[in-house]
Design a protein around this motif. Structure first.
Motif, mmCIF file in Angstrom:
data_model
loop_
_atom_site.group_PDB
_atom_site.id
_atom_site.type_symbol
_atom_site.label_atom_id
_atom_site.label_comp_id
_atom_site.label_asym_id
_atom_site.label_seq_id
_atom_site.Cartn_x
_atom_site.Cartn_y
_atom_site.Cartn_z
ATOM 1 N N VAL A 390 0.691 -1.193 -0.407
ATOM 2 C CA VAL A 390 -0.078 0.040 -0.155
ATOM 3 C C VAL A 390 0.874 1.219 0.123
ATOM 4 C CG1 VAL A 390 -1.659 1.358 1.097
ATOM 5 C CG2 VAL A 390 -1.265 -1.307 1.316
ATOM 6 N N GLU A 391 0.080 2.143 -1.311
ATOM 7 C CA GLU A 391 1.276 2.994 -1.195
ATOM 8 C C GLU A 391 1.660 4.196 0.174
ATOM 9 O OE1 GLU A 391 2.161 6.518 -4.026
ATOM 10 O OE2 GLU A 391 -0.253 6.106 -3.970
ATOM 11 N N GLY A 392 2.625 4.442 0.736
ATOM 12 C CA GLY A 392 2.703 5.419 1.745
ATOM 13 C C GLY A 392 2.640 4.561 3.132
ATOM 14 N N SER A 393 3.142 3.679 3.232
ATOM 15 C CA SER A 393 2.879 2.175 4.328
ATOM 16 C C SER A 393 4.293 2.170 4.155
ATOM 17 C CB SER A 393 1.949 1.273 3.970
ATOM 18 O OG SER A 393 2.630 0.543 3.250
ATOM 19 N N VAL A 394 4.512 2.236 6.268
ATOM 20 C CA VAL A 394 5.175 1.530 6.834
ATOM 21 C C VAL A 394 5.438 0.284 6.904
ATOM 22 C CG1 VAL A 394 6.010 4.332 7.405
ATOM 23 C CG2 VAL A 394 4.742 2.499 9.136
ATOM 24 N N HIS A 395 6.915 -0.806 6.866
ATOM 25 C CA HIS A 395 7.139 -1.602 6.779
ATOM 26 C C HIS A 395 7.657 -2.465 7.910
ATOM 27 C CE1 HIS A 395 9.418 -5.611 4.672
ATOM 28 N NE2 HIS A 395 8.139 -5.887 5.084
ATOM 29 N N ILE A 396 7.481 -3.093 8.601
ATOM 30 C CA ILE A 396 7.899 -3.579 10.051
ATOM 31 C C ILE A 396 7.795 -5.453 10.072
ATOM 32 C CG2 ILE A 396 9.187 -3.709 12.388
ATOM 33 C CD1 ILE A 396 8.385 -1.044 12.656
ATOM 34 N N PRO A 397 8.457 -5.795 9.973
ATOM 35 C CA PRO A 397 7.737 -7.805 9.844
ATOM 36 C C PRO A 397 7.255 -7.468 11.025
ATOM 37 C CG PRO A 397 9.705 -7.281 8.408
ATOM 38 C CD PRO A 397 10.086 -6.313 9.182
ATOM 39 N N ILE A 398 7.101 -8.668 11.541
ATOM 40 C CA ILE A 398 5.587 -9.066 12.723
ATOM 41 C C ILE A 398 6.472 -9.896 13.339
ATOM 42 C CG2 ILE A 398 5.479 -11.247 11.663
ATOM 43 C CD1 ILE A 398 3.205 -8.799 14.160
ATOM 44 N N HIS A 399 8.032 -10.088 12.833
ATOM 45 C CA HIS A 399 8.935 -10.732 13.991
ATOM 46 C C HIS A 399 10.108 -10.058 14.422
ATOM 47 C CE1 HIS A 399 10.481 -11.417 9.830
ATOM 48 N NE2 HIS A 399 12.040 -11.029 10.632
ATOM 49 N N GLN A 400 9.703 -8.743 13.892
ATOM 50 C CA GLN A 400 11.081 -7.451 14.566
ATOM 51 C C GLN A 400 10.313 -6.421 14.944
ATOM 52 O OE1 GLN A 400 13.015 -5.686 10.996
ATOM 53 N NE2 GLN A 400 13.269 -7.443 10.794
#
Length: 463
Positions: A390-400
């Motif tokens: 999704v445009e503008g979303s930030v990303h942190i994988p669940i395990h982090q």
């Protein structure tokens, strides 16, 4: 005549097997909770005379040593495996009788580990099936990067050679029976189908249709994240796991639950994410008992941290305890069952947070609430996000997320994954930290249809 019974370990994405004849049988890669293996043998009316390990496992605690001790079976472990317990070492080409007319023959198949060994089930001298462990899987192979990073490429090349050895030495109709590949992170890709043979793999498995350089390049490029708890499984199995204890944990009342939370322990609510969002103990985390409980709880929890389990029924609690024991979370510190209102004191209230769909997210984006800063958080793995986000979303994988949630800017966090389960976990982590959160409980496939702009092919945004 011979039989082969498959024991599904769905939560971990693995299989174990019991195979034999009229009187005796062999257990292959047994799980920690060996009572189910014993029950399978009892149903067949056979004695377990042999226990074999294809390798020292990196994703679950083996029940092999305990099963051999209880049954008096011979415990076969690849000779090159470095273990600290008594066992019968297995070398390439070794053969032993399971029952009249039924034998197992060891084939060295390094790749998943340097010592990996497959076992060919021979009936009246003819190959009928092969227990391939983490070597040849359905459409893929076991990943080669779980032992030592410096060995990864070497082991990837060994996987290619081992697959070709199996294909060269076994007839096309030989049934292939892997341990991994049904959701396990030990597989380099997930199985496409439920059953296969050497002949089918010969025409479809990348290890058998690609040359070694192309295969290794693709395999290494596609390797995914490794669950953190894997670092503890190999050493535990090499040392020799203690017998499992599945007796009920001590009962916790509301005061003890509060005290354990105050001490920084993990209180884990096993109910489904819908019920948890509706009302839960403040500070508790939601790992659904019917989801990949063992994988994600063991991945996220600081290793050795005491855990208290909250369940809606004694049966749910017992199933969860069994699954967690398979990955070395042996004894919950305490547990409670029943209604969540019973898990808090009289002056407390249950917490809650809203759930939403991608359509709700799109509507909110078009007409944001006055004064509300909205953050869209994607907790999928890197490999999943690479397909679009999704445009503008930030990303942190669940395990982090547990150690990185402080990186999130202020505002209401709309958290999503690929299907809803991990979003529920993430929402509970953020809610416990006092964040305003909305759990997007929806398939990511619905995001584009909801009108949200999806970005592909450019650099992903992270915190």
């Amino acid at each position: 005549m011979f039989f082969i019974d498959t024991l599904e370990l769905e939560g971990l994405g693995n299989r174990s097997y019991l195979a034999g004849g009229a009187r005796t049988a062999v257990a292959v890669d047994p799980p920690r909770d060996i009572d189910q293996v014993l029950a399978a043998a009892a149903r067949r009316g056979v004695r377990i005379s042999h226990v074999v390990e294809t390798h020292v496992h990196n994703d679950y605690v083996s029940g092999g040593q305990d099963l051999a001790r209880l049954t008096g079976a011979v415990h076969h472990v690849p000779a090159a495996a470095r273990v600290s317990f008594a066992r019968t070492p297995v070398h390439d080409g070794d053969t032993f009788t399971v029952d009249e007319g039924i034998a197992l023959r060891a084939l060295a198949t390094p790749g998943h580990t340097p010592h990996h060994t497959a076992y060919v089930l021979e009936a009246e001298g003819a190959a009928a099936a092969v227990f391939t462990g983490g070597s040849l899987l359905i459409g893929t192979v076991g990943r080669p990067d779980l032992v030592e990073p410096r060995l990864t490429e070497e082991l990837a090349r060994a996987q290619h050679a081992s697959a070709h050895r199996l294909a060269a030495e076994l007839p096309d109709d030989t049934e292939v029976l892997p341990t991994h590949g049904f959701g396990s992170f030990c597989s380099s890709a997930q199985a496409d189908g439920d059953a296969t043979t050497i002949g089918k793999e010969r025409s479809a498995n990348d290890a058998l249709v690609q040359d070694v350089d192309a295969f290794v390049a693709a395999l290494l490029a596609g390797l995914d994240d490794v669950p953190a708890y894997y670092a503890h499984m190999g050493p535990t199995n090499a040392a020799g796991p203690a017998p499992v204890d599945l007796t009920a944990p001590p009962v916790a009342d509301a005061a003890e639950i509060a005290a354990r939370l105050a001490a920084g322990e993990w209180v884990v609510d096993l109910r489904n994410r819908i019920a948890f969002a509706r009302g839960h103990v403040a500070g508790s985390f939601n790992f659904e008992a019917e989801g990949k409980l063992a994988t994600y709880l063991a991945w996220l929890i600081p290793w050795g941290r005491p855990v208290t389990l909250l369940a809606e029924s004694p049966g749910q609690l017992a199933r969860a305890q069994r699954e967690l024991a398979r990955v070395g979370i042996d004894r919950p510190a305490a547990a409670a069952t029943g209604d969540p209102a019973e898990w808090i004191s009289a002056h407390e209230e249950l917490r809650s947070f809203p759930r939403a769909t991608f359509a709700d997210l799109a509507a909110q984006a078009q007409a944001p609430a006055p004064g509300e800063d909205r953050i869209v958080l994607d907790v999928r793995r890197d490999s999943e996000r690479a397909g679009g986000w999704v445009e503008g979303s930030v990303h942190i994988p669940i395990h982090q997320l547990h150690r990185r949630q402080g990186e999130l800017p202020a505002g209401v966090v709309w958290v999503h994954c690929a299907g809803g389960m991990r979003a529920g976990i993430a929402a509970s982590l953020l809610d416990a930290a006092g964040r305003d959160v909305v759990a997007v409980d929806d398939s990511f496939d619905a995001a584009r249809g909801a009108g949200l702009p999806i970005v592909t092919g450019t650099r992903s945004q992270s915190c």
